[in-house]
Write a protein that holds these residues in place. Structure first.
Motif, short mmCIF file in Angstrom:
data_model
loop_
_atom_site.label_atom_id
_atom_site.label_comp_id
_atom_site.label_asym_id
_atom_site.label_seq_id
_atom_site.Cartn_x
_atom_site.Cartn_y
_atom_site.Cartn_z
N ALA A 9 0.51 -1.53 0.05
CA ALA A 9 0.05 0.14 -0.13
C ALA A 9 1.30 1.53 0.29
N ASP A 10 1.65 1.07 0.92
CA ASP A 10 2.75 2.28 0.68
C ASP A 10 3.58 2.63 -0.52
N ALA A 11 3.84 1.54 -1.65
CA ALA A 11 4.36 2.24 -2.31
C ALA A 11 3.65 2.13 -3.78
N THR A 12 2.38 2.23 -3.49
CA THR A 12 1.00 1.65 -4.77
C THR A 12 1.36 3.77 -3.81
N ALA A 13 0.58 3.94 -3.29
CA ALA A 13 0.18 5.77 -2.52
C ALA A 13 1.52 6.75 -3.04
N ALA A 14 3.26 5.90 -3.07
CA ALA A 14 4.64 6.98 -3.24
C ALA A 14 3.90 7.06 -5.01
N VAL A 15 3.72 6.37 -5.41
CA VAL A 15 3.71 6.64 -6.95
C VAL A 15 2.33 6.89 -7.49
N LEU A 16 1.17 6.55 -7.29
CA LEU A 16 0.56 7.26 -7.12
C LEU A 16 -0.61 8.43 -7.35
#
Length: 386
Positions: free
Chosen positions: A321-328
């Motif tokens: 989830a953290d990686a998703t938020a960082a990009v999106l």
């Protein structure tokens, strides 16, 4: 960066139920609303009872206020036809469908003159039935070129070979496919000054094959949005920088010569081993450069590749989830962003492997193998409503 991320994926893992189930109960009002909805859709599809405590992406949009960037997924026709639970989740969650295999040249015409269009027809009929938009994937891609076509191009370059496929596929789905990946993965790290991949297309026709493909697609689909699509743009390293530079140069040249390219598809294959080399400011500058050319942006193949599986599931999901938020979160701040498509909806059909067979399923898609929303789902939807 990653091995051929949008290639013809290996067969999905077998379905493995996860240990826990959601708890709680719906209110009487929610139950009555769900009953009315099921009555309305009874003749279209048998939807399961609403999962306690969960709301679809559309319901979340209404609750949290206002529209969102369109959300899509890639799927295979057989998944929609043989897995009712997955089918219902797709109907509930998605705006846009991308056929994972069914419109690729190698799938459609493995043998010259014999077209296999039934699976693509079935998916397009599904999209029409449930009011979904479709994104066509992909007209020109070196890894989906039939062997016979590649051989003919290399020995006797004749654009009519390519033109025949484009003419066969594009008009057939004009009523439902609103956008196309016209040229997929044209870049490679091979030392060429223009950054283009050496492929049968490049060898036979030179860099001009890109212009010819876009112009032919536009002549057959005058209202569709036409995209370049590639991976390797995410990270703050020399490899990604070279790819970003090559993409911007190509887009600039195409625009200068009035080639009908409408946008760039950015394959968002996130690798948790490389998150330390992701810089939001670098990615934001790239998105702005694309947008400043008047190009739309699609995050076209989003998923997260895990590597550490010996930690608790809750920690794994938090990292995803953290990686998703960082990009999106960065992508959502760019006004040119029109959609985010995940390469799959549920871990049940993830193409991403894990380090060992005993590690279970990769958890890098919005829903788990039981079709329950994960923290990644919530991070995704939050970003799309920024």
């Amino acid at each position: 960066m990653l091995p051929a991320p949008s290639c013809q994926k290996p067969p999905p893992h077998p379905i493995r139920p996860q240990a826990s189930r959601p708890r709680g109960s719906t209110s009487g009002r929610a139950s009555r609303a769900g009953m009315k909805r099921r009555q309305l859709l009874r003749h279209a599809i048998a939807l399961p009872a609403a999962l306690p405590g969960l709301a679809s992406s559309r319901a979340l949009a209404a609750i949290q206020g206002g529209p969102r960037v369109a959300f899509g997924i890639a799927a295979q026709t057989r998944q929609l036809l043989t897995d009712p639970g997955f089918r219902d989740a797709v109907v509930r969650e998605c705006d846009i469908l991308t056929p994972e295999l069914e419109m690729k040249w190698g799938f459609v015409e493995e043998n010259q003159g014999s077209a296999n269009l039934a699976p693509a027809d079935q998916m397009s009929n599904f999209a029409r039935r449930f009011g979904k938009r479709m994104h066509g994937h992909a007209l020109i891609w070196h890894k989906s070129t039939p062997d016979w076509a590649a051989s003919q191009m290399m020995t006797n370059p004749d654009w009519r070979i390519i033109d025949a496929f484009i003419q066969r596929i594009v008009p057939r789905y004009a009523g439902v496919v609103e956008s196309w990946d016209v040229v997929n993965e044209p870049f490679a790290d091979n030392g060429r000054p223009d950054g283009l991949r050496v492929s049968p297309f490049l060898t036979a026709f030179g860099p001009d094959y890109i212009r010819r493909a876009f112009e032919r697609a536009r002549s057959l689909a005058p209202t569709a949005k036409l995209y370049l699509n590639d991976y390797g743009f995410l990270y703050d390293d020399s490899e990604s920088e070279a790819r970003r530079t090559a993409a911007l140069r190509l887009l600039e040249a195409l625009k200068k010569h009035s080639v009908p390219v409408d946008g760039l598809g950015i394959q968002g294959h996130v690798d948790l081993e490389r998150t330390g080399t992701f810089r939001q400011e670098t990615f934001a500058r790239f998105l702005k450069s694309v947008a400043d050319m008047g190009c739309a942006i699609r995050i076209s193949e989003f998923d997260v590749r895990e590597h550490e599986t010996a930690i608790p599931v809750e920690q794994r999901d938090a990292l995803v989830a953290d990686a998703t938020a960082a990009v999106l979160d960065v992508a959502a701040d760019c006004p040119a962003l029109v959609s985010v498509t995940c390469w799959g909806l549920s871990d049940r059909y993830s193409w991403l492997p894990l380090p060992s067979e005993t590690a279970g399923l990769n958890r890098g898609l919005p829903l788990d193998s039981d079709l329950r929303q994960k923290p990644m789902y919530r991070a995704l939807m939050k970003a799309l409503r920024r």
